[in-house]
Design an enzyme around this catalytic site. Sequence first.
Site, PDB file in Angstrom:
ATOM      1  N   LYS A  78       0.995  -1.233  -0.114  1.00 50.10           N
ATOM      2  CA  LYS A  78       0.032  -0.013   0.033  1.00 50.10           C
ATOM      3  C   LYS A  78       0.798   1.177   0.036  1.00 50.10           C
ATOM      4  O   LYS A  78       1.749   1.408   0.787  1.00 50.10           O
ATOM      5  CB  LYS A  78      -0.956  -0.001   1.402  1.00 50.10           C
ATOM      6  CG  LYS A  78      -2.079   1.049   1.249  1.00 50.10           C
ATOM      7  CD  LYS A  78      -2.948   0.799   2.327  1.00 50.10           C
ATOM      8  CE  LYS A  78      -3.816   1.947   2.462  1.00 50.10           C
ATOM      9  NZ  LYS A  78      -4.902   1.659   3.685  1.00 50.10           N
ATOM     10  N   SER A 153      -9.739   1.564   2.732  1.00 46.43           N
ATOM     11  CA  SER A 153      -9.009   2.467   1.983  1.00 46.43           C
ATOM     12  C   SER A 153      -7.951   1.480   1.103  1.00 46.43           C
ATOM     13  O   SER A 153      -7.431   2.017   0.072  1.00 46.43           O
ATOM     14  CB  SER A 153      -8.394   3.462   2.785  1.00 46.43           C
ATOM     15  OG  SER A 153      -7.572   2.830   3.574  1.00 46.43           O
ATOM     16  N   SER A 177     -10.307  -0.894   6.764  1.00 45.73           N
ATOM     17  CA  SER A 177      -9.511  -0.533   5.636  1.00 45.73           C
ATOM     18  C   SER A 177      -8.722  -1.760   5.025  1.00 45.73           C
ATOM     19  O   SER A 177      -8.476  -1.694   3.733  1.00 45.73           O
ATOM     20  CB  SER A 177      -8.744   0.581   5.555  1.00 45.73           C
ATOM     21  OG  SER A 177      -9.416   1.991   5.677  1.00 45.73           O
TER      22      SER A 177
END
Length: 478
Positions: A78, A153, A177
């Site tokens: 990420k 997210s 997330s």
Amino acid sequence: MNGHESALGVAAAVRRGDRSAAEVLEEHLARIGEAEGEIHAFNTLTEDAARAAAAAVDATVAEGRDPGPLAGVPVAVKDNLCTRGIRTTASSRILEGWVPPYDATVVSRLAAAGAVMVGKTNLDEFAMGSSTENSAFGPTRNPVDVTRVPGGSSGGSAAAVAAGFAPLALGSDTGGSIRQPAAFCGVVGVKPTYGAVSRYGLIAFASSLDQIGPFAHTVADAAALYDVIAGHDALDSTSLSEAPPEASARLEAGVDGLRVGVVSELVSADGMAPEIAERARRAADALSAAGAKVDEVSVPAATYGLSAYYLIAPAEASSNLARYDGVRYGLRVPGEDVTEMYVRTRTEGFGAEVKRRIMLGTYALSAGYYDAYYGKAQQVRTLIIRDFERAYESFDVLIAPTTPGTAFKIGDIVDPLTMYLNDVCTIPSNLAGHPAMSVPYGTASDGLPIGVQVLAPALGESVMFQVAAALESTAGSL
């Protein structure tokens, strides 16, 4: 496993010398080349660094040395995790051009385990969102159905695994997330105990809630990645000093005699689709059939989780994001004086959702409102922790849906409050600091994946993964 490669299988083949890390990497890069244009899982691809890392793994194998438990396994990371010499954006314009001078601890641990990072994945800006539509670089699409969101997210990481771009990925989970996108994309996603995995090098959203964790196709692969990244880190002041539980230890142990509680408040949460609630109950029935003692359990304060979270998280965000001042790094927009420079930089640099949360958080912390909002939310957080502790006196693990619905279409949800409801089942674990994970459990009538959540007490990863493995083994019969 939908034809996707097992990370453990890849690592074993590379360590035996049956396959080279270079071959494995090129196969995955070819897959990325074919579909990335449509999916947009990545902000940055790191092919050259990946090829060098794969070559180093192969050289280690050739010398007869062990390259590590994740030898040659491609991993997507990420883009809010710092990577030395590789741009790190948190999907925000405000970090334009910023290249970290150091690696996040989890990134160093991946490399030490022989894993090969293939790229940095797209996310909701500063991890604020539930759909990966709030990215300065445009939305990521769900590989199961490209008209739909992958969740957020950590949508880029979930999509990268679901699309077969990498067998493993890292995300961060502040209010769901990792678990919510895992459910939307039909993969396994894990939020570890707060403090079990170092946050050093994670670009902070809400420091008392953020936790880094794995995505994978199987529970065993997720456990292997967790075991690599978990453990004390002197660079993180919130890192737990005791050794974390080994996630891979009891995957074959079954659930005979374990006590499993179905959280009634989460099964009947706001907006819960009946077929998803029903799927969580079927998961509980499957565990019962496998020998577990299953019953309903009440965690009353969980119903206030969403309200408390959307005061605590924005308050911490407003403090954490004050460092983006246009002076030290990232974007800087000139102004007549320092105040104008701040205003113009932040106006151009931050997206709408980030601005919304900064303003919400600053208001909640302001004089005259602190006790009424932030202080009250922290009291609710304490109630949630107590209610979970009471539940865990009678149960080893808890079961709940991961999300109230399946993946929605891109552009469908424009109202922030409706969007926030996506996290109603995942937020309570973040507020309590407990581990929780989402396991794929078949598909809904619309053909989209459903996730079932396994929750455990702090440092209960071993039993959480044990139950998740048992659940996974029953998912095929749905």
